[in-house]
Design a protein around this motif. Structure first.
Motif, PDB file in Angstrom:
ATOM      1  N   ALA A 194       0.395  -1.095  -0.474  1.00  0.00           N
ATOM      2  CA  ALA A 194       0.699  -0.191   0.069  1.00  0.00           C
ATOM      3  C   ALA A 194       1.082   1.154   0.318  1.00  0.00           C
ATOM      4  O   ALA A 194       2.084   1.349   0.805  1.00  0.00           O
ATOM      5  N   PRO A 195       0.004   2.380  -0.532  1.00  0.00           N
ATOM      6  CA  PRO A 195       0.886   3.434  -0.661  1.00  0.00           C
ATOM      7  C   PRO A 195       1.247   4.501   0.751  1.00  0.00           C
ATOM      8  O   PRO A 195       0.618   3.983   2.063  1.00  0.00           O
ATOM      9  N   ALA A 196       1.770   4.742   1.071  1.00  0.00           N
ATOM     10  CA  ALA A 196       2.551   4.984   2.636  1.00  0.00           C
ATOM     11  C   ALA A 196       1.481   6.241   3.041  1.00  0.00           C
ATOM     12  O   ALA A 196       1.086   7.456   2.010  1.00  0.00           O
ATOM     13  N   GLY A 197       1.122   5.797   4.391  1.00  0.00           N
ATOM     14  CA  GLY A 197      -0.197   7.189   5.028  1.00  0.00           C
ATOM     15  C   GLY A 197      -1.532   6.973   4.600  1.00  0.00           C
ATOM     16  O   GLY A 197      -2.608   8.271   4.708  1.00  0.00           O
ATOM     17  N   LEU A 198      -2.041   5.852   3.577  1.00  0.00           N
ATOM     18  CA  LEU A 198      -2.978   5.599   3.014  1.00  0.00           C
ATOM     19  C   LEU A 198      -3.844   5.682   4.628  1.00  0.00           C
ATOM     20  O   LEU A 198      -3.894   5.261   5.606  1.00  0.00           O
ATOM     21  N   PRO A 199      -4.791   6.448   4.425  1.00  0.00           N
ATOM     22  CA  PRO A 199      -5.688   6.315   5.607  1.00  0.00           C
ATOM     23  C   PRO A 199      -7.224   5.569   5.775  1.00  0.00           C
ATOM     24  O   PRO A 199      -7.124   4.747   4.779  1.00  0.00           O
ATOM     25  N   GLY A 200      -7.361   4.221   7.203  1.00  0.00           N
ATOM     26  CA  GLY A 200      -8.799   4.330   6.804  1.00  0.00           C
ATOM     27  C   GLY A 200      -9.380   3.956   5.907  1.00  0.00           C
ATOM     28  O   GLY A 200      -9.612   3.356   5.716  1.00  0.00           O
ATOM     29  N   ARG A 201      -9.812   5.281   5.976  1.00  0.00           N
ATOM     30  CA  ARG A 201     -11.609   5.330   5.220  1.00  0.00           C
ATOM     31  C   ARG A 201     -10.731   6.189   4.052  1.00  0.00           C
ATOM     32  O   ARG A 201     -10.742   7.352   4.691  1.00  0.00           O
ATOM     33  N   TYR A 202     -11.126   6.131   2.865  1.00  0.00           N
ATOM     34  CA  TYR A 202     -11.498   7.403   2.129  1.00  0.00           C
ATOM     35  C   TYR A 202     -11.663   7.095   0.957  1.00  0.00           C
ATOM     36  O   TYR A 202     -12.381   5.772   0.410  1.00  0.00           O
ATOM     37  N   VAL A 203     -11.855   8.081  -0.489  1.00  0.00           N
ATOM     38  CA  VAL A 203     -12.458   8.513  -1.706  1.00  0.00           C
ATOM     39  C   VAL A 203     -11.156   8.912  -2.517  1.00  0.00           C
ATOM     40  O   VAL A 203     -10.324   9.633  -1.762  1.00  0.00           O
ATOM     41  N   LEU A 204     -10.965   7.908  -3.214  1.00  0.00           N
ATOM     42  CA  LEU A 204      -9.915   8.169  -4.351  1.00  0.00           C
ATOM     43  C   LEU A 204     -10.293   8.724  -5.127  1.00  0.00           C
ATOM     44  O   LEU A 204     -11.180   8.587  -6.584  1.00  0.00           O
ATOM     45  N   GLY A 205      -9.534   9.665  -6.043  1.00  0.00           N
ATOM     46  CA  GLY A 205      -9.156  10.303  -6.925  1.00  0.00           C
ATOM     47  C   GLY A 205      -7.788   9.802  -7.136  1.00  0.00           C
ATOM     48  O   GLY A 205      -7.016   9.829  -6.954  1.00  0.00           O
ATOM     49  N   ILE A 206      -7.650   8.467  -9.056  1.00  0.00           N
ATOM     50  CA  ILE A 206      -6.623   8.582  -9.706  1.00  0.00           C
ATOM     51  C   ILE A 206      -6.522   8.903 -11.173  1.00  0.00           C
ATOM     52  O   ILE A 206      -7.030   8.945 -11.499  1.00  0.00           O
ATOM     53  N   GLY A 207      -4.828   8.739 -11.380  1.00  0.00           N
ATOM     54  CA  GLY A 207      -4.453   9.532 -12.817  1.00  0.00           C
ATOM     55  C   GLY A 207      -3.767  10.354 -12.750  1.00  0.00           C
ATOM     56  O   GLY A 207      -3.251  11.253 -12.029  1.00  0.00           O
ATOM     57  N   ARG A 208      -2.993  11.010 -13.970  1.00  0.00           N
ATOM     58  CA  ARG A 208      -2.308  11.541 -14.149  1.00  0.00           C
ATOM     59  C   ARG A 208      -2.473  13.163 -13.456  1.00  0.00           C
ATOM     60  O   ARG A 208      -4.265  13.195 -14.008  1.00  0.00           O
ATOM     61  N   LEU A 209      -1.836  13.986 -13.047  1.00  0.00           N
ATOM     62  CA  LEU A 209      -2.381  15.233 -12.433  1.00  0.00           C
ATOM     63  C   LEU A 209      -2.875  15.987 -13.592  1.00  0.00           C
ATOM     64  O   LEU A 209      -1.496  17.067 -13.734  1.00  0.00           O
ATOM     65  N   VAL A 210      -3.598  16.157 -13.955  1.00  0.00           N
ATOM     66  CA  VAL A 210      -3.391  17.154 -15.565  1.00  0.00           C
ATOM     67  C   VAL A 210      -4.918  18.037 -14.916  1.00  0.00           C
ATOM     68  O   VAL A 210      -6.071  17.476 -15.052  1.00  0.00           O
ATOM     69  N   ASP A 211      -4.953  19.192 -16.197  1.00  0.00           N
ATOM     70  CA  ASP A 211      -6.266  19.942 -15.301  1.00  0.00           C
ATOM     71  C   ASP A 211      -7.456  19.350 -16.241  1.00  0.00           C
ATOM     72  O   ASP A 211      -8.363  19.602 -16.171  1.00  0.00           O
ATOM     73  N   ASN A 212      -6.997  18.246 -17.623  1.00  0.00           N
ATOM     74  CA  ASN A 212      -8.576  17.600 -18.273  1.00  0.00           C
ATOM     75  C   ASN A 212      -9.252  16.538 -16.706  1.00  0.00           C
ATOM     76  O   ASN A 212     -10.352  16.142 -16.678  1.00  0.00           O
ATOM     77  N   LYS A 213      -8.091  16.076 -16.369  1.00  0.00           N
ATOM     78  CA  LYS A 213      -8.208  15.167 -15.248  1.00  0.00           C
ATOM     79  C   LYS A 213      -9.212  15.409 -13.970  1.00  0.00           C
ATOM     80  O   LYS A 213     -10.251  14.614 -13.606  1.00  0.00           O
ATOM     81  N   GLY A 214      -9.277  16.750 -14.059  1.00  0.00           N
ATOM     82  CA  GLY A 214     -10.725  17.434 -12.720  1.00  0.00           C
ATOM     83  C   GLY A 214     -10.338  17.082 -11.806  1.00  0.00           C
ATOM     84  O   GLY A 214     -11.232  16.877 -10.860  1.00  0.00           O
ATOM     85  N   MET A 215      -9.459  16.905 -10.991  1.00  0.00           N
ATOM     86  CA  MET A 215      -8.598  16.829  -9.931  1.00  0.00           C
ATOM     87  C   MET A 215      -9.290  17.446  -8.962  1.00  0.00           C
ATOM     88  O   MET A 215     -10.246  17.897  -7.537  1.00  0.00           O
ATOM     89  N   ASP A 216      -9.588  19.316  -9.157  1.00  0.00           N
ATOM     90  CA  ASP A 216      -9.650  20.262  -8.877  1.00  0.00           C
ATOM     91  C   ASP A 216     -11.420  20.053  -8.235  1.00  0.00           C
ATOM     92  O   ASP A 216     -11.317  20.682  -7.131  1.00  0.00           O
ATOM     93  N   LEU A 217     -12.065  19.215  -9.198  1.00  0.00           N
ATOM     94  CA  LEU A 217     -13.184  19.108  -8.939  1.00  0.00           C
ATOM     95  C   LEU A 217     -13.634  18.759  -7.868  1.00  0.00           C
ATOM     96  O   LEU A 217     -14.481  18.303  -7.227  1.00  0.00           O
ATOM     97  N   LEU A 218     -13.081  17.525  -8.065  1.00  0.00           N
ATOM     98  CA  LEU A 218     -12.988  16.652  -6.995  1.00  0.00           C
ATOM     99  C   LEU A 218     -12.443  16.836  -5.744  1.00  0.00           C
ATOM    100  O   LEU A 218     -13.063  16.189  -4.624  1.00  0.00           O
ATOM    101  N   VAL A 219     -11.399  17.885  -5.849  1.00  0.00           N
ATOM    102  CA  VAL A 219     -11.175  18.690  -3.939  1.00  0.00           C
ATOM    103  C   VAL A 219     -12.371  18.882  -3.765  1.00  0.00           C
ATOM    104  O   VAL A 219     -12.535  19.453  -2.573  1.00  0.00           O
ATOM    105  N   GLU A 220     -13.080  20.451  -4.791  1.00  0.00           N
ATOM    106  CA  GLU A 220     -13.940  21.371  -4.058  1.00  0.00           C
ATOM    107  C   GLU A 220     -15.130  20.155  -3.821  1.00  0.00           C
ATOM    108  O   GLU A 220     -16.085  20.669  -3.063  1.00  0.00           O
ATOM    109  N   ALA A 221     -15.444  19.664  -4.417  1.00  0.00           N
ATOM    110  CA  ALA A 221     -16.574  18.443  -4.389  1.00  0.00           C
ATOM    111  C   ALA A 221     -16.416  17.689  -2.465  1.00  0.00           C
ATOM    112  O   ALA A 221     -17.641  17.376  -1.845  1.00  0.00           O
TER     113      ALA A 221
END
Length: 381
Positions: A194-221
């Motif tokens: 497992a990646p270091a530091g994973l919390p016990g419960r979490y919502v996951l977003g995965i992919g290349r961190l570029v604008d098109n992937k909408g990770m900022d939208l996930l963070v805001e939501a």
């Protein structure tokens, strides 16, 4: 003589959707009795393999001309040597068919060499015409023109989704003539550490961190969602948008609940999926969405974007939820609903696991083999 050479825009040691697709297709083609090699753009990567699982891999120079005098001179110096290397590759592998994946400089050179040697070729779009992080098809004059010519000459054109196929309209192709062959997944891919530091419960977003992937939208939501305090947010992947995302997380006051894992190895991706509560694919445009298949395989409930390919195979309310990620209020409400309702979460996850079984690499490679057969018949090979 090699039956098929897969000519890809990128390959190992880099690893993303296209690289994974080409590697798995090559393995499965060989398993189905098709001799195969891989040619990739030479990006001077340290550790680039000369073979993978007994499959020959060649890295070829793909210089392209540009408009500045300096760039023209550079191309004039490099092009003869590049052509010599492509010719050596053609002599060494003697391909019956070239199959271009993710058209870029690789496609320009493959198309030219195919014409020179009268070798049929297939073009597969993975959404590069609209999903490239650098917007190369919008800024370049050469690549769109080269793609138009190549599509006219191709023995067959395929796309990972009807959405990606439709984008080829502006390049002179009738989408009805494009064969849709979706992405696949290894249903038995092993998990790792497992990646270091994973919390016990979490919502996951995965992919290349570029604008098109909408990770900022996930963070805001996520920041606006009504979630228990012990539910964190994990952003898995890396890319040029990471610093901006880290600032956004701080501005929204959720930095203590958010983990950026950085780039993950494939076994880590599998393990990260297996531990999540929910996968959110919030892309502004998604050609297909292979992460959805990974979430399904793990039995995760998935919230997927309405922008692009996902609505073609995700049935909202049955095996996932489809939400416009730019409507962060609705996205936030969907995240809250799934985390708050274990019955809904399990129902979506169980249905997704069943659906994942229909997206094996065996199926994908078999669909390509059918295109090779038809293309060879049309070309008289």
């Amino acid at each position: 003589m090699t039956d098929v050479v897969l000519v890809t825009s990128s390959f190992l040691p880099r690893f993303g959707g296209v690289e994974e697709h080409v590697l798995n297709v090559a393995r499965e083609l060989r398993a189905q009795g098709v001799s195969v090699a891989i040619w990739a753009v030479d990006q001077s990567d340290v550790g680039a393999p000369s073979e993978v699982d007994g499959i020959v891999v060649r890295y070829l120079p793909c210089p392209l001309p540009a408009r500045s005098p300096r760039a023209v001179l550079s191309f004039a110096r490099r092009a003869p040597q590049a052509l010599a290397e492509w010719r050596r590759a053609m002599r060494a592998d003697s391909p019956r068919m070239l199959h271009v994946h993710c058209f870029g400089p690789n496609g320009v050179w493959a198309s030219a060499v195919a014409s020179m040697y009268r070798t049929p070729f297939v073009v597969t779009t993975h959404g590069e015409t609209f999903g490239d992080a650098d917007g190369v098809f919008q800024s370049s004059r050469l690549l769109p023109a080269a793609l138009r010519r190549s599509l006219r000459r191709a023995a067959a054109v395929t796309a990972c989704s009807r959405y990606a196929a439709h984008d080829l309209t502006s390049y002179g192709v009738d989408p009805a003539d494009v064969v849709v062959i979706p992405n696949g997944i290894d249903l038995h891919e092993p998990a790792g550490a497992a990646p270091a530091g994973l919390p016990g419960r979490y919502v996951l977003g995965i992919g290349r961190l570029v604008d098109n992937k909408g990770m900022d939208l996930l963070v805001e939501a996520f920041a606006a969602a009504s979630l228990p305090d012990d539910v964190g947010l994990v952003i898995a992947g890396d890319g040029p948008a990471r610093r901006g995302l880290e600032r956004l997380v701080g501005d929204l006051g959720i930095d203590d609940r958010t983990l950026f894992t950085g780039a993950l190895e494939r076994p880590q991706v599998v393990e990260c999926m297996s531990r999540a509560e929910l996968l959110v694919v919030a892309s502004r445009a998604e050609a297909f969405g292979i992460a959805i298949l990974e979430g399904w395989r793990a039995g995760l409930p998935v919230i997927a974007t309405t922008h692009g390919g996902p609505p073609e195979f995700v049935t909202t309310g049955v095996d996932g939820l489809l939400v416009d990620p730019e409507d962060t209020v609705r996205l936030s409400a969907a995240i809250t609903a799934v985390v708050d309702d274990p019955v809904l979460a399990h129902r979506l996850g169980d249905a997704g696991r069943v659906r994942a079984a229909g997206y094996s690499w065996k199926r994908v490679a078999g669909d390509y083999v059918e295109q090779y057969r038809r293309s060879g018949a049309r070309s008289g090979s």
